[in-house]
Write a protein that holds these residues in place. Structure first.
Motif, PDB file in Angstrom:
ATOM      1  N   THR A   1       4.360   2.910   2.031  1.00  0.00           N
ATOM      2  CA  THR A   1       5.185   4.091   1.835  1.00  0.00           C
ATOM      3  C   THR A   1       4.292   5.334   1.922  1.00  0.00           C
ATOM      4  O   THR A   1       3.070   5.219   2.014  1.00  0.00           O
ATOM      5  CB  THR A   1       5.862   4.052   0.459  1.00  0.00           C
ATOM      6  N   THR A   2       4.904   6.499   1.872  1.00  0.00           N
ATOM      7  CA  THR A   2       4.120   7.731   1.891  1.00  0.00           C
ATOM      8  C   THR A   2       4.176   8.437   0.536  1.00  0.00           C
ATOM      9  O   THR A   2       5.221   8.441  -0.138  1.00  0.00           O
ATOM     10  CB  THR A   2       4.605   8.707   2.978  1.00  0.00           C
ATOM     11  N   ARG A   3       3.061   9.034   0.156  1.00  0.00           N
ATOM     12  CA  ARG A   3       3.021   9.845  -1.060  1.00  0.00           C
ATOM     13  C   ARG A   3       3.400  11.299  -0.785  1.00  0.00           C
ATOM     14  O   ARG A   3       3.548  12.094  -1.718  1.00  0.00           O
ATOM     15  CB  ARG A   3       1.616   9.777  -1.688  1.00  0.00           C
ATOM     16  N   HIS A   6       0.836  -1.200   0.000  1.00  0.00           N
ATOM     17  CA  HIS A   6       0.000   0.000   0.000  1.00  0.00           C
ATOM     18  C   HIS A   6       0.871   1.250   0.000  1.00  0.00           C
ATOM     19  O   HIS A   6       2.094   1.187   0.113  1.00  0.00           O
ATOM     20  CB  HIS A   6      -0.881   0.026   1.257  1.00  0.00           C
ATOM     21  N   SER A   7       0.209   2.405  -0.080  1.00  0.00           N
ATOM     22  CA  SER A   7       0.843   3.687   0.209  1.00  0.00           C
ATOM     23  C   SER A   7      -0.162   4.548   0.955  1.00  0.00           C
ATOM     24  O   SER A   7      -1.346   4.209   1.034  1.00  0.00           O
ATOM     25  CB  SER A   7       1.320   4.386  -1.073  1.00  0.00           C
ATOM     26  N   SER A   8       0.311   5.661   1.495  1.00  0.00           N
ATOM     27  CA  SER A   8      -0.545   6.555   2.269  1.00  0.00           C
ATOM     28  C   SER A   8      -0.196   8.000   1.936  1.00  0.00           C
ATOM     29  O   SER A   8       0.925   8.294   1.505  1.00  0.00           O
ATOM     30  CB  SER A   8      -0.357   6.301   3.770  1.00  0.00           C
ATOM     31  N   LYS A   9      -1.136   8.883   2.143  1.00  0.00           N
ATOM     32  CA  LYS A   9      -0.873  10.298   1.856  1.00  0.00           C
ATOM     33  C   LYS A   9       0.004  10.951   2.922  1.00  0.00           C
ATOM     34  O   LYS A   9       0.571  12.025   2.686  1.00  0.00           O
ATOM     35  CB  LYS A   9      -2.182  11.075   1.723  1.00  0.00           C
ATOM     36  N   GLY A  10       0.114  10.350   4.085  1.00  0.00           N
ATOM     37  CA  GLY A  10       0.889  10.945   5.171  1.00  0.00           C
ATOM     38  C   GLY A  10       1.872   9.987   5.799  1.00  0.00           C
ATOM     39  O   GLY A  10       2.179   8.925   5.249  1.00  0.00           O
ATOM     40  N   LEU A  11       2.355  10.340   6.979  1.00  0.00           N
ATOM     41  CA  LEU A  11       3.413   9.621   7.675  1.00  0.00           C
ATOM     42  C   LEU A  11       2.919   9.082   9.004  1.00  0.00           C
ATOM     43  O   LEU A  11       2.191   9.765   9.734  1.00  0.00           O
ATOM     44  CB  LEU A  11       4.602  10.556   7.929  1.00  0.00           C
ATOM     45  N   GLY A  34      -1.918  10.431   7.932  1.00  0.00           N
ATOM     46  CA  GLY A  34      -1.667   9.206   7.188  1.00  0.00           C
ATOM     47  C   GLY A  34      -0.835   8.243   8.004  1.00  0.00           C
ATOM     48  O   GLY A  34      -0.478   8.521   9.152  1.00  0.00           O
ATOM     49  N   ASP A  35      -0.511   7.115   7.385  1.00  0.00           N
ATOM     50  CA  ASP A  35       0.226   6.084   8.112  1.00  0.00           C
ATOM     51  C   ASP A  35       1.274   5.403   7.231  1.00  0.00           C
ATOM     52  O   ASP A  35       1.508   4.205   7.339  1.00  0.00           O
ATOM     53  CB  ASP A  35      -0.741   5.054   8.705  1.00  0.00           C
ATOM     54  N   GLY A  36       1.898   6.209   6.354  1.00  0.00           N
ATOM     55  CA  GLY A  36       2.952   5.671   5.504  1.00  0.00           C
ATOM     56  C   GLY A  36       4.294   5.609   6.199  1.00  0.00           C
ATOM     57  O   GLY A  36       4.445   6.041   7.347  1.00  0.00           O
ATOM     58  N   GLN A  37       5.293   5.065   5.489  1.00  0.00           N
ATOM     59  CA  GLN A  37       6.638   4.840   6.007  1.00  0.00           C
ATOM     60  C   GLN A  37       6.619   3.890   7.205  1.00  0.00           C
ATOM     61  O   GLN A  37       7.349   4.076   8.175  1.00  0.00           O
ATOM     62  CB  GLN A  37       7.314   6.158   6.391  1.00  0.00           C
ATOM     63  N   ALA A  38       5.796   2.868   7.107  1.00  0.00           N
ATOM     64  CA  ALA A  38       5.690   1.898   8.197  1.00  0.00           C
ATOM     65  C   ALA A  38       5.325   0.530   7.647  1.00  0.00           C
ATOM     66  O   ALA A  38       4.734   0.409   6.570  1.00  0.00           O
ATOM     67  CB  ALA A  38       4.644   2.347   9.216  1.00  0.00           C
ATOM     68  N   ILE A  39       5.695  -0.485   8.405  1.00  0.00           N
ATOM     69  CA  ILE A  39       5.329  -1.867   8.120  1.00  0.00           C
ATOM     70  C   ILE A  39       4.555  -2.372   9.323  1.00  0.00           C
ATOM     71  O   ILE A  39       5.006  -2.235  10.460  1.00  0.00           O
ATOM     72  CB  ILE A  39       6.562  -2.756   7.876  1.00  0.00           C
TER      73      ILE A  39
END
Length: 278
Positions: free
Chosen positions: A246-248, A163-168, A177-182
């Motif tokens: 990841t984050t967008r 997946h990806s997310s708009k934020g971090l 958002g919830d990107g940059q995480a596993i």
């Protein structure tokens, strides 16, 4: 709910032969026979690639790619494109579908939600596909049932959802958002796999031009209480599963795809399967 659990476990990669983790299944009985959900295709000989389709003859028709290494080992499933507006996930999965591996079987569903991908949306006509995988019950739509049946038929040791997310994740910078995480399941060792993969990414694949808040993290633990694919993987199969995000925010597509590919490669390695370059 998802729960944080900081308990330390052994940092050894896990590789099983013989009896599977599936002896511990909390089976729902929801998996359908292949013919029920429209499988079509041919099997792979050892050391070869093959594919088959699910939801054949419908607008949801999509391909499942199978790579048989020819050597004993685990089976891993990688799923991309559940959300059609998260392009890096299905672009990375397209690439993973072409990989060769040193042992076991690699199964990839690169574009799980073709209608949403075509539209560039998170949902299809039946809503959010990733909310249709109720743990302990039959998935709620025909496409979700087909995807689950394809996963189930291969008896995997691990499942990755890209997946990806708009934020971090857990950062105030940028949009929510919830990107940059596993996000690992509660299955034994999955949290350590995730922590070590995040560390590897930060040390080797995070360019110095990115601020510190872009560092990869281990997200909350997936405990099987939501109707998401990896929650169902944990609740019904009790195997390691991972949501990779990841984050967008402030990133380009090529960077997100590259990050995703390296996380997939590292997580597969920690589950007993190495990519080979033939």
């Amino acid at each position: 709910m998802v729960r944080d659990n900081q308990a330390e476990k052994s940092d050894n990669s896990r590789f099983e032969t013989g009896s599977s983790r599936r002896s511990f299944l909390l089976k729902s009985g929801a998996a359908l026979a292949a013919t029920t959900v429209g499988f079509a295709g041919t099997g792979a000989a050892s050391g070869e690639h093959s594919s088959y389709t699910i939801r054949t003859g419908t607008e949801e028709e999509t391909d499942v790619y199978v790579t048989e290494s020819g050597e004993p080992g685990p089976t891993a499933v990688v799923v991309g494109g559940i959300h059609g507006d998260e392009e890096s996930g299905y672009r990375a999965a397209d690439d993973v579908a072409t990989w060769s591996v040193d042992r076991g079987t690699l199964v990839v569903i690169p574009r799980a939600n073709p209608v949403a991908i075509e539209r560039g949306t998170s949902s299809n006509d039946n809503g959010d596909l990733n909310r249709k995988f109720t743990p302990g019950k039959e998935p709620r739509t025909a496409l979700a049932r087909a995807i689950w049946s394809a996963i189930d038929r291969h008896n995997p040791k691990t499942v990755l959802n890209l997946h990806s997310s708009k934020g971090l994740y857990r950062e105030s910078d940028g949009p929510d958002g919830d990107g940059q995480a596993i996000y690992p399941t509660l299955s034994e060792g999955a949290d350590v796999d995730t922590t070590m993969t995040a560390k590897y990414m930060n040390e080797h694949h995070l360019d110095d031009s990115f601020p510190e808040y872009y560092e990869f993290k281990r997200g909350n633990l997936v405990d099987g209480d939501q109707p998401l694919l990896i929650h169902k993987v944990f609740a019904d199969m009790y195997i390691p599963g991972y949501i990779v995000k990841t984050t967008r925010y402030g990133t380009d597509l090529d960077t997100r795809v590259n990050w995703t590919l390296n996380m997939v490669r590292h997580l597969l390695r920690r589950n007993g399967m190495d990519r080979t370059y033939e």
